[in-house]
Design a protein around this motif. Structure first.
Motif, mmCIF file in Angstrom:
data_model
loop_
_atom_site.group_PDB
_atom_site.id
_atom_site.type_symbol
_atom_site.label_atom_id
_atom_site.label_comp_id
_atom_site.label_asym_id
_atom_site.label_seq_id
_atom_site.Cartn_x
_atom_site.Cartn_y
_atom_site.Cartn_z
ATOM 1 N N ILE A 51 0.846 -1.184 0.000
ATOM 2 C CA ILE A 51 0.000 0.000 0.000
ATOM 3 C C ILE A 51 0.881 1.233 0.000
ATOM 4 O O ILE A 51 1.848 1.306 0.757
ATOM 5 C CB ILE A 51 -0.976 -0.013 1.200
ATOM 6 C CG1 ILE A 51 -1.958 1.168 1.099
ATOM 7 C CG2 ILE A 51 -0.241 -0.046 2.528
ATOM 8 C CD1 ILE A 51 -3.138 1.040 2.058
ATOM 9 N N SER A 57 -3.317 0.230 -3.304
ATOM 10 C CA SER A 57 -2.920 -1.107 -2.861
ATOM 11 C C SER A 57 -2.766 -2.068 -4.035
ATOM 12 O O SER A 57 -3.380 -1.894 -5.083
ATOM 13 C CB SER A 57 -3.931 -1.653 -1.866
ATOM 14 O OG SER A 57 -5.219 -1.680 -2.440
ATOM 15 N N TYR A 59 -2.156 -6.544 -4.662
ATOM 16 C CA TYR A 59 -2.281 -7.841 -3.999
ATOM 17 C C TYR A 59 -1.719 -8.958 -4.876
ATOM 18 O O TYR A 59 -1.802 -8.895 -6.104
ATOM 19 C CB TYR A 59 -3.749 -8.151 -3.708
ATOM 20 C CG TYR A 59 -4.408 -7.197 -2.749
ATOM 21 C CD1 TYR A 59 -5.092 -6.085 -3.203
ATOM 22 C CD2 TYR A 59 -4.347 -7.415 -1.369
ATOM 23 C CE1 TYR A 59 -5.690 -5.194 -2.331
ATOM 24 C CE2 TYR A 59 -4.957 -6.533 -0.483
ATOM 25 C CZ TYR A 59 -5.619 -5.425 -0.976
ATOM 26 O OH TYR A 59 -6.213 -4.547 -0.097
ATOM 27 N N SER A 70 -4.486 -2.044 4.701
ATOM 28 C CA SER A 70 -4.837 -0.655 4.981
ATOM 29 C C SER A 70 -3.747 -0.060 5.866
ATOM 30 O O SER A 70 -2.883 -0.791 6.368
ATOM 31 C CB SER A 70 -6.200 -0.558 5.674
ATOM 32 O OG SER A 70 -6.197 -1.264 6.902
#
Length: 121
Positions: A51, A57, A59, A70
């Motif tokens: 992030i 962000s 993944y 977060s």
């Protein structure tokens, strides 16, 4: 000296949830990207999620839709909410942060000590 301290690991059943936290402390000018990596027994460390300071962000494909990263910039903390956990998520999870300790200095990589996540019935 900068330190990253993780918490929140443990044992959970398949399908369960865990929330990892990682707090950075010490003399820091700025914290840029933060992220989570994991290393399963006998495997290489792999990226889980990152992030940016602004909240963008990314993944790994294996966790998309199940994990959410977060951060709280005011508290120098990054979180990883892990839902629908699977046995293959079992690993030591490491926090990572790109930190400048001075206005004119370089940005360096810092790592936490790791927290064990075990998914098993």
């Amino acid at each position: 000296q900068v330190q990253l301290v993780e918490s929140g690991g443990g044992l959970v059943q398949p399908g369960g949830s865990l929330r990892l936290s990682c707090a950075a402390s010490g003399i820091m000018f700025s914290i840029n990207a933060m992220g989570w990596y994991r290393q399963a027994p006998g495997k290489r460390r792999e990226l889980v999620a990152t992030i940016s300071r602004g909240g963008t962000s990314t993944y790994a494909d294996s966790v998309k839709g199940r994990f959410t990263i977060s951060r709280d910039n005011a508290k120098n903390t990054v979180f990883l909410q892990m839902n629908s956990l699977k046995s293959e998520d079992t690993a030591v999870f490491y926090c990572n942060a790109h930190i400048k300790t001075g206005r004119w200095g370089p940005e360096n990589d810092y790592w936490g000590q790791g927290t064990q996540v075990t998914v098993s019935s």
